[in-house]
Design a protein around this motif. Structure first.
Motif, mmCIF file in Angstrom:
data_model
loop_
_atom_site.group_PDB
_atom_site.id
_atom_site.type_symbol
_atom_site.label_atom_id
_atom_site.label_comp_id
_atom_site.label_asym_id
_atom_site.label_seq_id
_atom_site.Cartn_x
_atom_site.Cartn_y
_atom_site.Cartn_z
ATOM 1 N N GLY A 1 0.811 -1.207 0.000
ATOM 2 C CA GLY A 1 0.000 0.000 0.000
ATOM 3 C C GLY A 1 0.846 1.260 0.000
ATOM 4 N N LEU A 2 1.964 1.242 0.711
ATOM 5 C CA LEU A 2 2.851 2.399 0.741
ATOM 6 C C LEU A 2 3.602 2.563 -0.578
ATOM 7 C CD1 LEU A 2 4.340 2.022 4.339
ATOM 8 C CD2 LEU A 2 2.411 3.435 3.599
ATOM 9 N N ALA A 3 3.958 1.448 -1.218
ATOM 10 C CA ALA A 3 4.661 1.529 -2.501
ATOM 11 C C ALA A 3 3.812 2.228 -3.557
ATOM 12 C CB ALA A 3 5.048 0.123 -2.972
ATOM 13 N N ARG A 4 2.495 2.136 -3.418
ATOM 14 C CA ARG A 4 1.610 2.814 -4.371
ATOM 15 C C ARG A 4 1.845 4.327 -4.381
ATOM 16 N NH1 ARG A 4 -3.724 -0.037 -4.993
ATOM 17 N NH2 ARG A 4 -4.740 1.944 -4.524
ATOM 18 N N ALA A 5 2.213 4.892 -3.219
ATOM 19 C CA ALA A 5 2.446 6.338 -3.161
ATOM 20 C C ALA A 5 3.544 6.759 -4.131
ATOM 21 C CB ALA A 5 2.811 6.753 -1.735
ATOM 22 N N VAL B 1 -0.909 9.538 4.880
ATOM 23 C CA VAL B 1 -0.657 8.136 5.204
ATOM 24 C C VAL B 1 -1.125 7.871 6.631
ATOM 25 C CG1 VAL B 1 1.074 6.318 5.212
ATOM 26 C CG2 VAL B 1 1.352 8.273 3.684
ATOM 27 N N ASP B 2 -2.084 6.955 6.768
ATOM 28 C CA ASP B 2 -2.717 6.695 8.060
ATOM 29 C C ASP B 2 -2.124 5.446 8.703
ATOM 30 O OD1 ASP B 2 -4.423 6.914 10.200
ATOM 31 O OD2 ASP B 2 -6.164 6.071 9.170
ATOM 32 N N GLU B 3 -1.455 5.619 9.828
ATOM 33 C CA GLU B 3 -0.866 4.517 10.600
ATOM 34 C C GLU B 3 -0.140 3.518 9.693
ATOM 35 O OE1 GLU B 3 -0.617 4.676 13.640
ATOM 36 O OE2 GLU B 3 -2.196 6.018 14.318
ATOM 37 N N PRO B 4 0.882 3.968 8.974
ATOM 38 C CA PRO B 4 1.539 3.090 7.995
ATOM 39 C C PRO B 4 2.407 1.999 8.604
ATOM 40 C CG PRO B 4 2.734 5.151 8.184
ATOM 41 C CD PRO B 4 1.493 5.301 9.016
ATOM 42 N N LEU B 5 2.607 2.026 9.930
ATOM 43 C CA LEU B 5 3.552 1.101 10.554
ATOM 44 C C LEU B 5 2.887 0.114 11.493
ATOM 45 C CD1 LEU B 5 6.205 3.814 11.520
ATOM 46 C CD2 LEU B 5 5.865 2.684 9.303
ATOM 47 N N ALA C 1 10.406 1.811 6.230
ATOM 48 C CA ALA C 1 9.242 2.329 5.520
ATOM 49 C C ALA C 1 9.157 3.845 5.617
ATOM 50 C CB ALA C 1 7.970 1.680 6.071
ATOM 51 N N VAL C 2 9.402 4.375 6.802
ATOM 52 C CA VAL C 2 9.317 5.828 6.987
ATOM 53 C C VAL C 2 10.394 6.542 6.185
ATOM 54 C CG1 VAL C 2 9.659 7.675 8.665
ATOM 55 C CG2 VAL C 2 8.145 5.788 9.203
ATOM 56 N N THR C 3 11.627 6.048 6.240
ATOM 57 C CA THR C 3 12.698 6.712 5.493
ATOM 58 C C THR C 3 12.458 6.627 3.987
ATOM 59 O OG1 THR C 3 14.031 4.676 5.610
ATOM 60 C CG2 THR C 3 14.424 6.346 7.295
#
Length: 278
Positions: A163-167, A177-181, A192-194
């Protein structure tokens, strides 16, 4: 694509499904977020963090106050212009909207749909149009080898990183980004954050993330907004967020401040939930 700023002037948000008598999810919130800024939103459960992200992404209208994006009032725009504006904003919910039977490559490239015409959008569902770009985005989250896996064969943490890679592929200049971790272990969380921050910096995109991991927020984001009961508790540079301020923010929610009660990292997804992209 020109980056946009966000202005909130005494904004309140009340959900349509909220029970009568309950206070709004956001109450009299005033903020200004500059184009290209990096901002973390923290606070206990029910503070209004998710509602704020949905408001910023123009997925939830305000019920009071003034809300502006790039100098315009989104909810006064004609529907087509509002849809065009939404195409410039990327909202990543805590549970990614990934169809279970879809291949990862297709799920990631779906982030580009707002920039495609109807025929190209339909075709991309059956014939992925830029496999190397999908691989590169996934590989930045250590998921390159999952390119042709089915979504329902991924762990919860892998789904979250997809889901984060889609960004990284979305045609957007602001990422919310809602609670990505929530499904990631500490090592994966920091990676992921970096990766998100680096991707936003490369594009000059605004990045607003809600986080339960206060230590990660303070380490990686220069500006911290604290919410409590739908209201602004503080809006400060990370260096000025003291232990005393955090103790007041998480009063009676100390377990969340300590990071207890989080989901098990990379837990398998037993019953995938189908969510539809807007």
């Amino acid at each position: 694509m020109r980056a946009v700023n966000f202005d909130l002037d005494h904004v309140s948000v009340r959900h349509r499904t909220a029970r009568p008598g309950l206070p709004p999810a956001l109450q009299g919130l005033s903020l200004r977020i500059a184009a290209g800024e990096r901002l973390a939103v923290i606070g206990p459960s029910g503070a209004g963090k998710t509602t704020l992200l949905h408001l910023l992404a123009c997925a939830q209208p305000p019920s009071a106050g003034r809300f502006g994006v790039g100098g315009s009032a989104p909810w006064s725009l004609p529907r087509r212009e509002l849809q065009r504006l939404r195409g410039r904003l990327f909202l990543a919910p805590q549970v990614p909207p990934l169809p279970p039977r879809q291949r990862v490559v297709t799920a990631v490239l779906a982030a580009r749909l707002p920039a495609l015409g109807l025929w190209a959008s339909v075709r991309s569902l059956f014939y992925p149009h830029d496999i190397p770009a999908a691989f590169d985005a996934l590989d930045r989250f250590d998921l390159g080898e999952k390119l042709f896996e089915r979504v329902d064969r991924l762990s919860g943490g892998e789904r979250q990183r997809v889901g984060l890679a889609r960004a990284l592929l979305a045609p957007a200049q602001a990422w919310f980004v809602d609670e990505p971790l929530s499904a990631l272990d500490p090592t994966r969380s920091r990676q992921a954050v970096t990766t998100l921050i680096a991707g936003a910096q490369e594009r000059g995109a605004t990045l607003v993330a809600s986080l339960h991991q206060v230590d990660v927020a303070l380490e990686h984001f220069p500006r911290i907004v604290g919410l409590r009961d739908g209201q602004l508790a503080f809006d400060l540079p990370a260096a000025e967020v003291t232990r005393e301020r955090l103790a007041r923010l998480y009063d009676r929610f100390e377990h969340e401040l300590r990071g207890e009660g989080a989901a098990a990292p990379d837990a398998p997804v037993v019953q995938p939930v189908v969510m539809h992209c807007r």
